[in-house]
Design a protein around this motif. Sequence first.
Motif, PDB file in Angstrom:
ATOM      1  N   LEU A 524       0.717  -1.258   0.030  1.00 16.93           N
ATOM      2  CA  LEU A 524      -0.132  -0.025   0.179  1.00 16.93           C
ATOM      3  C   LEU A 524       0.903   1.184   0.051  1.00 16.93           C
ATOM      4  CD1 LEU A 524      -2.740  -0.896   2.833  1.00 16.93           C
ATOM      5  CD2 LEU A 524      -3.117  -0.900  -0.081  1.00 16.93           C
ATOM      6  N   HIS A 529       3.694  -4.062   3.619  1.00 18.49           N
ATOM      7  CA  HIS A 529       3.692  -4.170   5.139  1.00 18.49           C
ATOM      8  C   HIS A 529       3.583  -5.577   5.418  1.00 18.49           C
ATOM      9  CE1 HIS A 529       3.033   0.107   5.888  1.00 18.49           C
ATOM     10  NE2 HIS A 529       2.346   0.155   4.578  1.00 18.49           N
ATOM     11  N   ASP A 540       0.362   0.948  13.629  1.00 18.00           N
ATOM     12  CA  ASP A 540      -0.978   0.859  13.492  1.00 18.00           C
ATOM     13  C   ASP A 540      -1.730  -0.334  14.294  1.00 18.00           C
ATOM     14  OD1 ASP A 540      -0.849   3.537  12.218  1.00 18.00           O
ATOM     15  OD2 ASP A 540      -0.501   2.705  10.425  1.00 18.00           O
ATOM     16  N   TYR A 591      -5.730  -4.460   8.058  1.00 18.67           N
ATOM     17  CA  TYR A 591      -4.904  -3.292   7.566  1.00 18.67           C
ATOM     18  C   TYR A 591      -5.306  -2.597   6.149  1.00 18.67           C
ATOM     19  CZ  TYR A 591      -0.819  -0.199   6.880  1.00 18.67           C
ATOM     20  OH  TYR A 591      -0.185   0.826   6.573  1.00 18.67           O
ATOM     21  N   SER A 592      -5.680  -3.549   5.542  1.00 15.95           N
ATOM     22  CA  SER A 592      -6.057  -3.025   4.122  1.00 15.95           C
ATOM     23  C   SER A 592      -7.554  -2.221   4.136  1.00 15.95           C
ATOM     24  CB  SER A 592      -6.241  -4.220   3.098  1.00 15.95           C
ATOM     25  OG  SER A 592      -5.043  -4.823   2.806  1.00 15.95           O
ATOM     26  N   LYS A 595      -6.941   1.242   5.614  1.00 12.09           N
ATOM     27  CA  LYS A 595      -6.217   2.170   4.610  1.00 12.09           C
ATOM     28  C   LYS A 595      -6.566   2.476   3.289  1.00 12.09           C
ATOM     29  CE  LYS A 595      -2.812   3.116   7.714  1.00 12.09           C
ATOM     30  NZ  LYS A 595      -2.814   4.525   8.381  1.00 12.09           N
ATOM     31  N   THR A 596      -7.637   1.860   3.255  1.00 15.89           N
ATOM     32  CA  THR A 596      -8.505   1.778   1.713  1.00 15.89           C
ATOM     33  C   THR A 596      -9.991   2.240   1.982  1.00 15.89           C
ATOM     34  OG1 THR A 596      -8.557  -0.334   1.486  1.00 15.89           O
ATOM     35  CG2 THR A 596      -6.454   0.519   0.661  1.00 15.89           C
TER      36      THR A 596
END
Length: 651
Positions: A524, A529, A540, A591-592, A595-596
Amino acid sequence: QHRAPSPSRPPVVPKPPLSPATSAAPPIHAAHASPAHTLPSLRISARHIPSVLARSLAFPSFLFPISPAATLFRHSIGSRSAGRMLRKSLQQPICTMSYTSCLKKHPLRLIFPYANSILRASLEKGSPQKSLMDYSTMLHFITFCPDYRTYVLLLRACSKCSDIYAAMQIHSHLTKAGLLCNQDIIAPLLRLYIDHGRMMEACELYWPMLEWSTDPFHGNLMLMGFLKGGQLDKAYQIFKRMPVKDLVSWNSMIAGAARSSHLKDAMNLFSRLVNSGLVPDGFSFSSVLSACARAGARCYGMWVHQLMDELGVEKNHLLISALVDMYAKCGRIDVSVEIFNNIKRLHLSTWNTMISNLAGHGLGSDVVMLFHRMELSGVVPDGVTFVALLTACSHCGMVEEARQYFETMSTKYSITPKVEHYGAMVDTLSRAGLLDEAYNLVRSMAVKPDAVIWRALLSACRRYHQTKLGDVTIEQIACQGSGDYTLLSNIYSSINRWDDSEEVWKEMKKKKVRKIKGLSWVELGGSTHEFKAGDRSHPDSDDIYRVLHGLLKKAKAEGYTPSTELVTKDVSQEEREENLSFHSEKLAVAYSVLKTGPGTEILVSKNLQACGDCHEWMKIISKALCRVIIMRDRVRFHRFESGCCSCKDYW
């Protein structure tokens, strides 16, 4: 005095006895002709030369003693008769020794102009060992002052007959003669050390060169030697100290990093290459695209593709195959197909790359159609093609098609099945539950089955709870890894044989076999990551676990039930659920999501095969979030969309 040769390391070139003519020479000549005599101008202490030369000087016997008569060169008188005899002998077959007799008959005359011709004649007639013996003879019987051309010929002879010990002794002669600064001599000597894996000696020769040479050629030779042995760290030390780096230097390091699985380093090196002002070539691009494919670095790979177009790099079949492979392994099989279809004349390697990647995505019907198209185009498949075909059949449960292809490869194309073909066929039968047929095929193989074949059978034993066959299979694996013990432990735990499962873990601990930790990663914002199970090292991590808890609640609301039977330890239900909740691929998905934005496609890569619980969880999450989730594990791709997976739960 000469010491007796050591029985463990005999001299390659025996020393001939001194000619009777030597003793009959004038007194001053006889004194200087003594092999034990050392001229003051050539006297050298071991502490003044590298350790490799000190070791050379300590050898039981020298092949090539330095001629003490060399200083008499300017006092010698040419012999016309010797010259005539020598020229006549060089015109005869190499097996004759007439010119040696000539040297013994005229031991201290000026025949230097013919010495290199003698050595070159033996080399050109295919007798490098004889060239070394000629050199030894000349040192004993003539006034001989070798120059750099002499040593170039001798090193060429050492290279042709692969004589590293003679080369090491020539190295000591070169140091005494002060010729180690000659470019024509350094390169072949360095290559000899590298070809024989003598990297320590090569380093002792290379480091002093940096004081007087900026030519990257010698540094590139050193890089080649270290990278050939998989010593990336030592190659990088050479690379950093090279005063000048050319494109070959950068390409060697990028390719070496990619081969050594240092994928981030390969991409960083490529970026530095672009910033250095040098223009990458096709080899640079193919190496970095390979690193992008293995790392799943789609964004970086797309930038590399764009740079290729901007520079106008000609796309040969290697680059086309690299692009097809990169996009497919980064989850964009549609782009791979588009690139493939836009090429008019396709090389066999490009066909194989496309078929292999379609197989990895579980698109069995597309593989069959593409293979039929390949046959119609007149391209003859090879063994790699049939490995890809059988792999596709394995992933899609196409047992009959696999049997047909396995027979066709030998009957129609005369390709003898190798262990890779048997492995794919055993995997096809095992996944379909035909364990007896798979085991019989393994026992009847024309080649010895390797660990990969036995592991395919062991994996099927876990899936179908075949403990007896699992016990037999694990015994056949010569070098048992952590994955083998884990599979056997899973077999026992799936039928509640907890004691046997615990014994497997004890055996692992006893043999000091460490379990490979699951690792997942996402790309990303141009960065990769990584996550481990239960990992809280990410900056995070608090937000990641908050999102993950929310996703777990949504999944349970949609009907998700944790597959607690996959936990191999006899613990409570709550502990099993907690163990499954924080797997690395779930953290990567969380996490994706963090962040998206909504609707963004998620791509997750994993170093091991995904577990059944994570597979079921991702199907439900893709439906709950209305997102496409693509997961690449060790075996294949899974595309989750609207609650379904592209593998159709056959994996």
